[in-house]
Enzyme design. Sequence first.
Site, PDB file in Angstrom:
ATOM      1  N   ARG A 124       0.858  -1.189   0.000  1.00 39.06           N
ATOM      2  CA  ARG A 124       0.000   0.000   0.000  1.00 39.06           C
ATOM      3  C   ARG A 124       0.892   1.236   0.000  1.00 39.06           C
ATOM      4  NH1 ARG A 124      -4.187  -1.188   4.806  1.00 39.06           N
ATOM      5  NH2 ARG A 124      -2.224  -1.583   5.882  1.00 39.06           N
ATOM      6  N   ASP A 159       2.264   5.095  -0.362  1.00 39.82           N
ATOM      7  CA  ASP A 159       1.775   6.354   0.184  1.00 39.82           C
ATOM      8  C   ASP A 159       1.429   7.362  -0.910  1.00 39.82           C
ATOM      9  OD1 ASP A 159       2.131   5.501   2.796  1.00 39.82           O
ATOM     10  OD2 ASP A 159       4.165   6.314   2.945  1.00 39.82           O
ATOM     11  N   ARG A 181      11.907   5.612   2.540  1.00 37.96           N
ATOM     12  CA  ARG A 181      12.133   7.062   2.478  1.00 37.96           C
ATOM     13  C   ARG A 181      12.941   7.555   3.680  1.00 37.96           C
ATOM     14  NH1 ARG A 181       6.351   9.239   2.180  1.00 37.96           N
ATOM     15  NH2 ARG A 181       7.458  11.224   2.429  1.00 37.96           N
TER      16      ARG A 181
END
Length: 245
Positions: free
Chosen positions: A50, A52, A198
């Site tokens: 999933r 972002d 990230r």
Amino acid sequence: MPRYKLTVEYDGTPYSGFQRQDNAPSVQGALEAAVKAFCGDVITLKAAGRTDTGVHAVGQVVHFDLSKDWPADTVRDAMNAHLMTEAVVVLAAEAVGDDFDARFSAKRRHYRYTILNRWMQPVYERGRVWGVKKPLDVGLMQAAADRLVGHHDFTTFRSAHCQAKSPERTLERLEVSRDGEHVYVEASARSFLHNQVRSLVGALKLAGEGRATADQIEALLHARDRTKCPAVAPACGLVFTKVDY
């Protein structure tokens, strides 16, 4: 009920992430609407990951069940006909057994992060790269990355909103390379925590700029403290590239 596995590509910029939202556009919502438009079935699909808001994909995998058998190419082409106004395309479709699960059958997931390392801001690649002005030393970045590979508690490098039951993950690969002005960070693992890639890229950027040593990056890992995480890299440079089954 016949089950279908789809490989999907999308530009994450106009979506509020992959997961369906009540009041915002999502990749899942676009795909489910395309299924309903072509065959009338109302489905809830499952995905390998999933992503972002703003994160892209060239190899996302989803699955769903339909009420009747359709040729896999028909599923692909019919869905794409109803995705023409979306930033989503079905690259491939295949019929699979009911024991296949896009999420739980996955053995490994792969991500690539792209940095445009030059003084001038990105224009042509805006929304696809992170523009970093200060020169990055790829060797220093890789030295720091090597300290992060393996099985660790990644509390420092996961979102405070992460819903995973455990912060422990096995990072199988974290490789840094350069091609001209582009610096790539490629990460592979069976699964990732929310914002993990990230967060890691943000730390590696500090190392590449000479603002943190490999020892200091390793110390951040062992601190197991989210408040010590460097600034998280923006979503625009991240691409979900592939899933191994």
